[in-house]
Design a protein around this motif. Structure first.
Motif, PDB file in Angstrom:
ATOM      1  N   ARG A  60       0.826  -1.202   0.000  1.00  0.00           N
ATOM      2  CA  ARG A  60       0.000   0.000   0.000  1.00  0.00           C
ATOM      3  C   ARG A  60       0.868   1.264   0.000  1.00  0.00           C
ATOM      4  O   ARG A  60       0.611   2.202  -0.743  1.00  0.00           O
ATOM      5  CB  ARG A  60      -0.914  -0.027   1.226  1.00  0.00           C
ATOM      6  CG  ARG A  60      -2.083   0.962   1.177  1.00  0.00           C
ATOM      7  CD  ARG A  60      -2.953   0.775   2.415  1.00  0.00           C
ATOM      8  NE  ARG A  60      -3.301  -0.629   2.594  1.00  0.00           N
ATOM      9  CZ  ARG A  60      -3.317  -1.261   3.752  1.00  0.00           C
ATOM     10  NH1 ARG A  60      -3.010  -0.621   4.873  1.00  0.00           N
ATOM     11  NH2 ARG A  60      -3.659  -2.534   3.827  1.00  0.00           N
ATOM     12  N   TRP A  61       1.915   1.236   0.826  1.00  0.00           N
ATOM     13  CA  TRP A  61       2.788   2.412   0.909  1.00  0.00           C
ATOM     14  C   TRP A  61       3.575   2.622  -0.384  1.00  0.00           C
ATOM     15  O   TRP A  61       3.639   3.733  -0.900  1.00  0.00           O
ATOM     16  CB  TRP A  61       3.758   2.242   2.082  1.00  0.00           C
ATOM     17  CG  TRP A  61       3.099   2.273   3.425  1.00  0.00           C
ATOM     18  CD1 TRP A  61       1.799   2.625   3.702  1.00  0.00           C
ATOM     19  CD2 TRP A  61       3.688   1.911   4.681  1.00  0.00           C
ATOM     20  NE1 TRP A  61       1.550   2.516   5.048  1.00  0.00           N
ATOM     21  CE2 TRP A  61       2.678   2.083   5.680  1.00  0.00           C
ATOM     22  CE3 TRP A  61       4.945   1.475   5.062  1.00  0.00           C
ATOM     23  CZ2 TRP A  61       2.926   1.830   7.020  1.00  0.00           C
ATOM     24  CZ3 TRP A  61       5.194   1.213   6.407  1.00  0.00           C
ATOM     25  CH2 TRP A  61       4.195   1.391   7.372  1.00  0.00           C
TER      26      TRP A  61
ATOM     27  N   ASN B  18       3.340   5.643  -3.570  1.00  0.00           N
ATOM     28  CA  ASN B  18       4.480   6.341  -4.165  1.00  0.00           C
ATOM     29  C   ASN B  18       4.509   6.165  -5.679  1.00  0.00           C
ATOM     30  O   ASN B  18       4.759   7.120  -6.425  1.00  0.00           O
ATOM     31  CB  ASN B  18       5.793   5.814  -3.569  1.00  0.00           C
ATOM     32  CG  ASN B  18       6.003   6.223  -2.129  1.00  0.00           C
ATOM     33  OD1 ASN B  18       5.350   7.141  -1.629  1.00  0.00           O
ATOM     34  ND2 ASN B  18       6.908   5.545  -1.447  1.00  0.00           N
ATOM     35  N   MET B  19       4.253   4.951  -6.129  1.00  0.00           N
ATOM     36  CA  MET B  19       4.284   4.665  -7.560  1.00  0.00           C
ATOM     37  C   MET B  19       3.133   5.353  -8.280  1.00  0.00           C
ATOM     38  O   MET B  19       3.292   5.842  -9.410  1.00  0.00           O
ATOM     39  CB  MET B  19       4.235   3.156  -7.788  1.00  0.00           C
ATOM     40  CG  MET B  19       5.463   2.419  -7.263  1.00  0.00           C
ATOM     41  SD  MET B  19       5.265   0.618  -7.251  1.00  0.00           S
ATOM     42  CE  MET B  19       5.324   0.259  -8.999  1.00  0.00           C
ATOM     43  N   GLN B  20       1.982   5.400  -7.636  1.00  0.00           N
ATOM     44  CA  GLN B  20       0.809   6.035  -8.243  1.00  0.00           C
ATOM     45  C   GLN B  20       1.046   7.517  -8.492  1.00  0.00           C
ATOM     46  O   GLN B  20       0.518   8.098  -9.441  1.00  0.00           O
ATOM     47  CB  GLN B  20      -0.405   5.818  -7.333  1.00  0.00           C
ATOM     48  CG  GLN B  20      -1.732   6.205  -7.941  1.00  0.00           C
ATOM     49  CD  GLN B  20      -2.073   7.671  -7.749  1.00  0.00           C
ATOM     50  OE1 GLN B  20      -1.617   8.293  -6.780  1.00  0.00           O
ATOM     51  NE2 GLN B  20      -2.861   8.221  -8.641  1.00  0.00           N
TER      52      GLN B  20
ATOM     53  N   GLU C  71       0.245  -1.964 -17.043  1.00  0.00           N
ATOM     54  CA  GLU C  71      -1.081  -2.459 -17.423  1.00  0.00           C
ATOM     55  C   GLU C  71      -1.519  -3.710 -16.655  1.00  0.00           C
ATOM     56  O   GLU C  71      -2.715  -4.002 -16.584  1.00  0.00           O
ATOM     57  CB  GLU C  71      -1.103  -2.762 -18.920  1.00  0.00           C
ATOM     58  CG  GLU C  71      -0.903  -1.525 -19.787  1.00  0.00           C
ATOM     59  CD  GLU C  71      -0.783  -1.861 -21.253  1.00  0.00           C
ATOM     60  OE1 GLU C  71      -1.799  -1.722 -21.973  1.00  0.00           O
ATOM     61  OE2 GLU C  71       0.310  -2.280 -21.683  1.00  0.00           O
ATOM     62  N   VAL C  72      -0.587  -4.441 -16.088  1.00  0.00           N
ATOM     63  CA  VAL C  72      -0.934  -5.634 -15.319  1.00  0.00           C
ATOM     64  C   VAL C  72       0.224  -5.945 -14.368  1.00  0.00           C
ATOM     65  O   VAL C  72       1.381  -5.683 -14.674  1.00  0.00           O
ATOM     66  CB  VAL C  72      -1.221  -6.847 -16.251  1.00  0.00           C
ATOM     67  CG1 VAL C  72       0.001  -7.216 -17.072  1.00  0.00           C
ATOM     68  CG2 VAL C  72      -1.747  -8.042 -15.456  1.00  0.00           C
TER      69      VAL C  72
ATOM     70  N   ALA D 132      -3.404   0.341  -6.200  1.00  0.00           N
ATOM     71  CA  ALA D 132      -2.986   1.742  -6.255  1.00  0.00           C
ATOM     72  C   ALA D 132      -2.864   2.223  -7.696  1.00  0.00           C
ATOM     73  O   ALA D 132      -3.195   3.374  -8.011  1.00  0.00           O
ATOM     74  CB  ALA D 132      -1.660   1.920  -5.530  1.00  0.00           C
ATOM     75  N   LEU D 133      -2.394   1.346  -8.589  1.00  0.00           N
ATOM     76  CA  LEU D 133      -2.215   1.714  -9.996  1.00  0.00           C
ATOM     77  C   LEU D 133      -3.480   1.489 -10.821  1.00  0.00           C
ATOM     78  O   LEU D 133      -3.514   1.810 -12.012  1.00  0.00           O
ATOM     79  CB  LEU D 133      -1.059   0.905 -10.603  1.00  0.00           C
ATOM     80  CG  LEU D 133       0.321   1.128  -9.976  1.00  0.00           C
ATOM     81  CD1 LEU D 133       1.352   0.225 -10.651  1.00  0.00           C
ATOM     82  CD2 LEU D 133       0.743   2.585 -10.086  1.00  0.00           C
TER      83      LEU D 133
END
Length: 234
Positions: free
Chosen positions: A103-104, A108-110, A119-120, A149-150
């Motif tokens: 989740r954390w 950050n990546m989002q 995409e996957v 998140a993505l």
């Protein structure tokens, strides 16, 4: 049971049986989840998500397999909070460690534009015998939180580990690479064909496992492969 009463009941149980921090074994304070605030501050973050095309993990794969983005959330050291977290996750049934860290890192990546092209998400698979013994894939919860998140799907059954290899921790880079060749197979080509795949593992040491799986995905039709892990040790 109303929601307010349930909350009071849960708070009462927490006072009687306080949960412990999975990083330091200290008691969690009210409102803390899995990892206490002190440990969360002290964790050795890499911040590789800020430069996912040129960092220590990305460099592992140079000249070996084309990886577009690479990130590991934490730096691994022996007898550290990170080692204890991974031990709790892999051997003590504490899947929530993977959930929280996923989740954390996912947040950050989002927030970084480069990862919006994913995409996957595909977690590294366990051999069926190991999965039966452990009861869960320690990478799965971490991968699911990143995918959420993505806002992309998880393809848990995209890859298959064809045989059990035992522990790889005592092997050198060449021995690991030789052990990983021909070890993984693509089970669901439709899930990854033409897509940018984020391949997810728990710890990156030599990168041999991720290299082997990335080659399988690319040979099977994935357009691009990126990698993410909970931690790295180099």
């Amino acid at each position: 049971m109303t929601s307010s009463f349930r909350t009071l009941y849960q708070d009462f149980l927490a006072l009687l049986f306080p949960e412990e921090c999975q990083a330091c074994a200290g008691e969690l304070a009210m409102g803390e989840e899995v990892i206490c605030s002190h440990c969360r501050i002290k964790l050795p973050y890499t911040n590789f998500h800020l430069c996912p095309t040129d960092n220590a993990v990305h460099q592992v794969f140079w000249g070996r397999v084309p990886v577009q983005l690479a990130v590991a959330y934490l730096k691994f050291q022996e007898k550290s909070r990170v080692q204890r977290l991974l031990h709790q996750l892999k051997y003590r049934g504490q899947e929530e460690v993977g959930e929280v860290l996923g989740r954390w890192l996912g947040k950050n990546m989002q927030e970084h534009g480069a990862f919006q092209r994913i995409e996957v998400v595909v977690p590294i698979p366990l051999h069926k015998q190991k999965l039966q013994q452990r009861g869960y894939n320690q990478v799965a919860a971490f991968a699911k939180e990143i995918a959420q998140a993505l806002e992309v799907p998880v393809a848990e059954q995209a890859l298959q580990k064809k045989r059990s290899t035992g522990t790889q921790t005592k092997k050198n880079r060449l021995s690991r690479w030789e052990a990983m060749r021909e070890l993984y197979a693509l089970l669901n080509p439709a899930a990854i064909k033409g897509k940018h795949v984020l391949l997810v593992d728990d710890v990156i040491t030599t990168g041999a496992t991720l290299e082997a799986c990335a080659n399988v995905l690319l040979s099977g039709g994935a357009s691009t492969v990126s990698v993410a892990a909970i931690a790295y040790t180099l």
